[in-house]
Write an enzyme that holds these catalytic residues in place. Structure first.
Site, PDB file in Angstrom:
ATOM      1  N   ALA A  83      29.637  52.850  43.867  1.00 13.11           N
ATOM      2  CA  ALA A  83      28.328  52.872  43.197  1.00 13.11           C
ATOM      3  C   ALA A  83      28.247  51.971  42.460  1.00 13.11           C
ATOM      4  O   ALA A  83      28.994  51.505  41.516  1.00 13.11           O
ATOM      5  CB  ALA A  83      28.108  54.349  42.486  1.00 13.11           C
ATOM      6  N   SER A 125      35.056  42.252  45.422  1.00 16.53           N
ATOM      7  CA  SER A 125      34.340  41.113  46.195  1.00 16.53           C
ATOM      8  C   SER A 125      34.888  40.058  46.326  1.00 16.53           C
ATOM      9  O   SER A 125      35.379  39.244  45.139  1.00 16.53           O
ATOM     10  CB  SER A 125      32.987  41.120  45.939  1.00 16.53           C
ATOM     11  OG  SER A 125      32.238  40.144  46.906  1.00 16.53           O
ATOM     12  N   TYR A 150      25.561  39.802  39.552  1.00 12.29           N
ATOM     13  CA  TYR A 150      26.461  40.450  40.329  1.00 12.29           C
ATOM     14  C   TYR A 150      27.772  40.078  40.399  1.00 12.29           C
ATOM     15  O   TYR A 150      28.648  40.954  40.093  1.00 12.29           O
ATOM     16  CB  TYR A 150      25.540  40.731  41.758  1.00 12.29           C
ATOM     17  CG  TYR A 150      26.521  41.404  42.654  1.00 12.29           C
ATOM     18  CD1 TYR A 150      26.728  42.797  42.630  1.00 12.29           C
ATOM     19  CD2 TYR A 150      27.318  40.572  43.740  1.00 12.29           C
ATOM     20  CE1 TYR A 150      27.339  43.311  43.358  1.00 12.29           C
ATOM     21  CE2 TYR A 150      28.082  41.290  44.551  1.00 12.29           C
ATOM     22  CZ  TYR A 150      28.431  42.618  44.583  1.00 12.29           C
ATOM     23  OH  TYR A 150      29.249  43.277  45.243  1.00 12.29           O
ATOM     24  N   LYS A 154      31.516  41.891  38.909  1.00 13.55           N
ATOM     25  CA  LYS A 154      32.798  42.373  39.733  1.00 13.55           C
ATOM     26  C   LYS A 154      33.947  41.921  39.015  1.00 13.55           C
ATOM     27  O   LYS A 154      35.155  42.402  38.901  1.00 13.55           O
ATOM     28  CB  LYS A 154      32.712  41.717  41.211  1.00 13.55           C
ATOM     29  CG  LYS A 154      31.685  42.474  42.090  1.00 13.55           C
ATOM     30  CD  LYS A 154      32.072  43.965  42.255  1.00 13.55           C
ATOM     31  CE  LYS A 154      31.329  44.710  43.046  1.00 13.55           C
ATOM     32  NZ  LYS A 154      31.068  46.098  43.000  1.00 13.55           N
ATOM     33  N   PHE A 219      20.850  28.522  57.361  1.00 14.40           N
ATOM     34  CA  PHE A 219      21.009  27.968  56.273  1.00 14.40           C
ATOM     35  C   PHE A 219      21.980  26.562  56.103  1.00 14.40           C
ATOM     36  O   PHE A 219      23.134  26.694  55.688  1.00 14.40           O
ATOM     37  CB  PHE A 219      21.026  28.687  54.901  1.00 14.40           C
ATOM     38  CG  PHE A 219      19.843  29.697  54.685  1.00 14.40           C
ATOM     39  CD1 PHE A 219      18.351  29.322  54.618  1.00 14.40           C
ATOM     40  CD2 PHE A 219      20.104  30.926  54.903  1.00 14.40           C
ATOM     41  CE1 PHE A 219      17.479  30.336  54.415  1.00 14.40           C
ATOM     42  CE2 PHE A 219      19.173  31.986  54.895  1.00 14.40           C
ATOM     43  CZ  PHE A 219      17.794  31.526  54.736  1.00 14.40           C
TER      44      PHE A 219
END
Ligand code: NAD
Length: 342
Positions: A83, A125, A150, A154, A219
């Protein structure tokens, strides 16, 4: 068989992991506040495994509720903590939302287990590596300054876990650094449900192919890579789910060295954006409409993982290739077209 708490268990990676846990004979309790997932995923999981997981609709930021949950389920032996909020762009616009959710939920869980024995698997990650100096990147590579709140959640979460483990010998913590999870379960009954315009390549490809989005933009084609487009280590979500079972087994069999470990979870192979596009076309027979655009700010040029530590110590290895990832992602996109989720 032991009872495992899966936070974020109705989400993308969580739901696939619940299926693998149930298939391996574990009893599963899911906690999710459905902030980024649908309650219907519970029925989808049940269709696959024949077993309905126990479910609590609960916000993990509510400390009292988390403590109550853990007290009411003293037979939980392991926690897999998925979560979190995960949208990189949104985290730049709303950093406090990300710090609040991702830290409070983690700290509340750890606090609820103070003094108790618990196996804990954390979703980290490869973003912690930024652009690595050496490829493939190993777990020993330096953690680079995070590019987004974000990513920072981590990095700091891993520090919190390491420090909590150092003073709580009964915590057995494994942090799994995922590379790029894609694809869906073979049944096409569960998969990724991105909200809004997907920021990641594969959901954008499938949505473009089905007509939900316009042409795909690649990109940048002037990166220092063989075809000029960015390179990532894509991993099938079912392989990734299985890595969590391998981590739990290591904890259960007391094979950890110390009580905090980190593992890369990828395939060890990099694929460029253009290679992914080609793999999608070849494995599905669907032609994609794509154009080359400018580089996207914040994109790392190339990253793939050294996964030898996971192979030798977790006894886990990714088995599925890019074609399986593309085929299953496409089957899932077609499924949700006919069976939209609320
Ligand atoms: P997801 O959004 O599909 O699943 C996360 C789930 O957690 C959602 O169902 C959401 O409703 C729930 N949730 C969020 N905050 C909560 C809270 N406070 N209380 C209860 N439930 C809450 O995301 P995912 O792609 O399955 O990712 C799972 C984990 O893996 C996350 O921690 C993410 O950061 C990490 N991760 C994901 C990727 C990726 O590309 N998908 C890559 C690396 C790491």
């Amino acid at each position: 068989m032991s009872k495992i708490l899966v936070t974020g268990g109705t989400g993308y990676i969580g739901s696939h992991t619940v299926v693998e846990l149930q298939n391996a004979g574990y009893e599963v309790v899911i906690v999710d506040n459905l902030d980024n997932s649908s309650i219907e995923i519970l029925d989808q999981i049940t269709k696959i495994t024949g077993k309905k997981p126990q479910f609590y609709n609960l916000d993990l930021c509510d400390e009292a509720k988390v403590v109550e949950l853990i007290e009411n389920n003293p037979d939980i032996t392991g926690v897999i903590h998925f979560a979190a909020h995960k949208a990189v762009g949104e985290s730049v616009a709303k950093p406090l939302k990300y710090y609040r959710n991702n830290f409070f939920s983690l700290i509340n869980l750890l606090t609820a287990y103070t003094g108790k024995d618990v196996n804990f698997v954390f979703s980290s990650s490869c973003t912690v590596y930024g652009q690595p100096d050496k490829l493939p990147v190993t777990e020993e590579a330096p953690v680079k300054k995070a590019e987004s709140p974000y990513g920072n959640t981590k990095q700091i979460a891993e520090e919190i876990l390491a420090e909590a483990a150092s003073v709580n010998p009964n915590y057995h913590i494994i942090s799994l650094r995922y590379f790029n999870p894609v694809g869906a379960h073979d049944s096409a009954l569960i998969g990724e449900l991105p909200i809004g315009v997907p920021q990641n390549l594969v959901p954008f490809i499938t949505q473009s192919a089905i007509g939900k989005r316009g042409p795909i933009t690649v990109f940048g084609s002037d990166y220092n890579t063989p075809d000029g487009s960015c390179i990532r280590d894509y991993i099938h979500v079912v392989d990734l789910a299985k890595a969590h079972i391998a981590a739990l087994k290591r904890q259960e069999e007391n094979k950890m060295s110390g009580n905090f470990e980190i593992f890369n979870v990828g395939t060890g192979k990099g694929s460029s954006v253009l290679e992914v596009i080609k793999a999608f076309e070849e494995s599905t027979g669907v032609k994609l409409d794509y154009k080359i655009g400018p580089r996207r700010p914040g994109d790392v040029e190339q990253v793939w993982g050294d996964v030898s530590k996971a192979e030798t110590e977790l006894n886990w290895k990714a088995e599925l290739g890019l074609e399986d990832m593309m085929r299953s992602a496409w089957a899932w996109e077609q499924y949700i077209k006919d069976h939209p989720f609320s």
